[in-house]
Write a protein that holds these residues in place. Structure first.
Motif, PDB file in Angstrom:
ATOM      1  N   ASN A   1     -12.457   6.380  -0.687  1.00 53.34           N
ATOM      2  CA  ASN A   1     -12.125   4.929  -0.605  1.00 53.34           C
ATOM      3  C   ASN A   1     -11.416   4.545  -1.891  1.00 53.34           C
ATOM      4  O   ASN A   1     -11.870   3.443  -2.299  1.00 53.34           O
ATOM      5  CB  ASN A   1     -13.696   4.244  -0.430  1.00 53.34           C
ATOM      6  N   THR A   2     -10.397   5.038  -2.079  1.00 49.89           N
ATOM      7  CA  THR A   2      -9.481   4.725  -3.133  1.00 49.89           C
ATOM      8  C   THR A   2      -8.039   4.422  -2.547  1.00 49.89           C
ATOM      9  O   THR A   2      -7.911   5.209  -1.586  1.00 49.89           O
ATOM     10  CB  THR A   2      -9.395   5.740  -4.196  1.00 49.89           C
ATOM     11  N   TYR A   3      -7.348   3.474  -3.159  1.00 47.72           N
ATOM     12  CA  TYR A   3      -6.076   2.992  -2.463  1.00 47.72           C
ATOM     13  C   TYR A   3      -5.129   2.771  -3.503  1.00 47.72           C
ATOM     14  O   TYR A   3      -5.525   2.592  -4.896  1.00 47.72           O
ATOM     15  CB  TYR A   3      -6.390   1.625  -1.841  1.00 47.72           C
ATOM     16  N   ASN A   4      -3.982   3.107  -3.554  1.00 45.30           N
ATOM     17  CA  ASN A   4      -2.788   3.271  -4.528  1.00 45.30           C
ATOM     18  C   ASN A   4      -1.910   2.277  -3.996  1.00 45.30           C
ATOM     19  O   ASN A   4      -1.394   2.190  -2.909  1.00 45.30           O
ATOM     20  CB  ASN A   4      -2.178   4.610  -4.536  1.00 45.30           C
ATOM     21  N   TYR A   5      -1.802   0.944  -4.749  1.00 41.28           N
ATOM     22  CA  TYR A   5      -0.840  -0.294  -4.443  1.00 41.28           C
ATOM     23  C   TYR A   5       0.088  -0.336  -5.628  1.00 41.28           C
ATOM     24  O   TYR A   5       0.254  -0.062  -6.520  1.00 41.28           O
ATOM     25  CB  TYR A   5      -1.790  -1.474  -4.615  1.00 41.28           C
TER      26      TYR A   5
ATOM     27  N   SER B   1      -0.554   4.638  -0.811  1.00 44.13           N
ATOM     28  CA  SER B   1      -1.445   5.765  -0.276  1.00 44.13           C
ATOM     29  C   SER B   1      -2.844   5.475  -0.284  1.00 44.13           C
ATOM     30  O   SER B   1      -3.199   4.260  -1.043  1.00 44.13           O
ATOM     31  CB  SER B   1      -1.073   7.076  -0.984  1.00 44.13           C
ATOM     32  N   GLN B   2      -3.785   6.233   0.357  1.00 45.44           N
ATOM     33  CA  GLN B   2      -5.189   5.797   0.154  1.00 45.44           C
ATOM     34  C   GLN B   2      -5.881   7.268   0.695  1.00 45.44           C
ATOM     35  O   GLN B   2      -5.531   7.904   1.337  1.00 45.44           O
ATOM     36  CB  GLN B   2      -5.501   4.914   1.305  1.00 45.44           C
ATOM     37  N   ASP B   3      -7.222   7.189   0.168  1.00 43.54           N
ATOM     38  CA  ASP B   3      -7.996   8.346   0.233  1.00 43.54           C
ATOM     39  C   ASP B   3      -9.228   7.515   1.015  1.00 43.54           C
ATOM     40  O   ASP B   3      -9.956   7.136   0.478  1.00 43.54           O
ATOM     41  CB  ASP B   3      -8.347   8.939  -0.812  1.00 43.54           C
ATOM     42  N   ILE B   4      -9.576   8.205   2.261  1.00 45.95           N
ATOM     43  CA  ILE B   4     -10.670   7.701   2.954  1.00 45.95           C
ATOM     44  C   ILE B   4     -11.914   8.384   2.843  1.00 45.95           C
ATOM     45  O   ILE B   4     -13.008   7.705   2.944  1.00 45.95           O
ATOM     46  CB  ILE B   4     -10.282   7.789   4.582  1.00 45.95           C
TER      47      ILE B   4
ATOM     48  N   LEU C   1       0.733  -1.162  -0.129  1.00 46.51           N
ATOM     49  CA  LEU C   1      -0.120  -0.074   0.117  1.00 46.51           C
ATOM     50  C   LEU C   1       0.951   1.295  -0.022  1.00 46.51           C
ATOM     51  O   LEU C   1       1.766   1.525   0.830  1.00 46.51           O
ATOM     52  CB  LEU C   1      -0.957  -0.230   1.405  1.00 46.51           C
TER      53      LEU C   1
END
Length: 504
Positions: free
Chosen positions: A234-238, A228-231, A226
């Motif tokens: 609800n998006t995640y960067n893997y 980064s993420q945007d709560i 992981l």
């Protein structure tokens, strides 16, 4: 009496233009075309000069809002892209015709000739022809930005093979070039035991893994980290990593199978020779010419290792050779190779010519060997074999010598080689003499094995003259019919020097 008949052809009446007084045919505006054009410009609002973004690295044009497309000069796709740049102003008029006006390819200009119509005073329709000038501006696309950065990647495929020889990697490289699987890579990095392929998307990496599973026997694992993420959204960067492990067996390896695996393959002997590695491992029993194919899943279920290192190959001279006409076959024996001939030979090491010590063995090279020929093989009698299956075998079932291939003069073969291969453009750690020797071994394997040659693109080397085969010593060669003409594209569509992922 004669009667004069009037002509039925009547010319329409003319009126005078209300502006300049020139006689004209009647029209709804009662104005001549020259005066109408001086009073009304239907092309007003349509820009006469527009800019178009072009990426020189990948030869693509930018199509708003965020697409880059490949277009040739004066193509239908490029014309559609140019018209979309002025789509809003064109919606107010009727487009009759559009076409390119020729310009120099390196001028960074595109000229489009437009013919439009529009209804003006009192329903009169006016037609006008004008030229829109498009200025091609250089702009690097996002994909090329990532390529130049060399660090921005979303997925990496790590291909590894735990062996000291790179024959399988050289073969895999040619397959990647032939099917264009390197086109979506951001970067290719070569390390001591494999290759790393970097991608901008996970889908491209998955496609590469599927390609590897179809071309070489391997297994893979997947992991992701992981970033980064945007709560709120609800998006995640893997960042994903695919670890692909190729079986640690190469061509010309002597291997020892487990008793259970040897029995399942048709009661073949445990000690075999690997004659080819494609999507499966091709083995041959030098004592019986029995062949077997082992896929990746079977290998990982019953793993085995190479008995000797390629550097342990020793040179023998054939003292005596005889063909075995009717070899005995065991019960339940599998398929027999038709391309090889079983032979019984007496050989002697070239390093022990001052002694009378000779070795007897059976070989699958009976169709190639004659007394006095040089052959490469493994001396198992004087070698320290650290293998669990060999240690459990009876000593009388372990051959003294396993012959691998006939030896030819390498210097002559290199000088007469009139073909070449393409290579992947990659970052190398170092290139030593051992890598060059292994690459020459791979080129010789292509000359000797027609089955591998069918999957590789071989190009004619125009720098080497074609020689006759009259003075050849019998070394296998590739015919001209199997070679492709090398195509050089020196300039792209804009006149700049083209860059390619392939180097020669």
């Amino acid at each position: 009496m004669e009667y004069m008949t009037e002509s039925t052809d009547r010319t329409p009446g003319h009126i005078l233009c209300c502006e300049c007084g020139v006689p004209i045919s009647p029209n709804p505006a009662n104005i001549c075309v020259a005066c109408l054009r001086s009073k009304v410009d239907i092309s007003q609002g349509i820009p006469k000069q527009v800019s178009v973004s072009f990426c020189k690295q990948c030869q693509r044009y930018f199509q708003p809002p965020g697409t880059w497309i490949q277009c040739a000069l004066e193509s239908r796709e490029l014309l559609a892209l140019c018209l979309k740049k002025i789509k809003a102003p064109l919606s107010k008029v009727r487009l009759v015709d559009a076409g390119f006006v020729w310009t120099e390819p390196h001028s960074k200009r595109l000229k489009v000739k437009l013919t439009i119509q529009k209804e003006v005073m009192n329903g009169a329709i006016l037609q006008q022809v004008f030229v829109v000038d498009y200025v091609v501006q250089p702009q690097m696309c996002g994909d090329c930005h990532r390529v130049e950065a060399k660090d921005f990647w979303k997925a990496v495929v790590q291909v590894r093979q735990k062996t000291l020889h790179k024959k399988t990697f050289y073969y895999l490289e040619q397959l990647i070039l032939k099917y264009g699987m390197h086109q979506n890579t951001l970067r290719i990095k070569e390390i001591h035991d494999g290759l790393d392929f970097y991608y901008s998307s996970k889908q491209h990496a998955q496609k590469m893994v599927e390609f590897l599973q179809c071309t070489v026997p391997c297994r893979h694992k997947t992991s992701q980290r992981l970033i980064s993420q945007d709560i709120h959204s609800n998006t995640y960067n893997y960042k994903s990593t695919f670890s692909v492990e190729i079986v640690p067996i190469c061509k010309d390896n002597a291997v020892c199978l487990s008793p259970k695996l040897a029995q399942s393959l048709g009661n073949m002997n445990q000690i075999c020779v690997c004659i080819r590695v494609t999507s499966v491992i091709h083995l041959i029993d030098p004592n019986t010419l029995q062949v077997a194919d082992i896929d990746g899943s079977t290998f990982w279920s019953h793993p085995f290792n190479s008995l000797c290192h390629p550097k342990q190959l020793e040179e023998f001279i054939v003292m005596e050779c005889s063909i075995v006409r009717d070899p005995k076959r065991n019960a339940g024996a599998g398929m027999i190779s038709k391309k090889h001939t079983l032979g019984e030979v007496w050989v002697q090491k070239t390093s022990e010519m001052n002694t009378d010590k000779q070795y007897f063995c059976r070989t699958h090279l009976g169709h190639l060997l004659n007394p006095g020929d040089l052959v490469l093989g493994f001396d198992l009698a004087n070698c320290n074999l650290n293998d669990e299956y060999v240690n459990k075998m009876n000593s009388d079932r372990v051959p003294d010598v396993v012959l691998i291939k006939k030896n030819y003069d390498r210097t002559k073969r290199q000088r007469r080689r009139n073909w070449k291969l393409k290579e992947l453009a990659r970052d190398r750690e170092n290139m030593d003499t051992d890598d060059e020797r292994q690459y020459q071994d791979f080129l010789e394997d292509l000359e000797e094995d027609e089955a591998i040659r069918k999957s590789v693109n071989i190009y004619r080397d125009s720098t080497v003259p074609v020689e006759s085969d009259t003075d050849d010593e019998g070394a296998p060669r590739i015919s001209l019919a199997e070679m492709l003409e090398d195509l050089h594209i020196s300039q792209d569509a804009t006149g700049e020097e083209a860059e390619s992922m392939m180097t020669q």
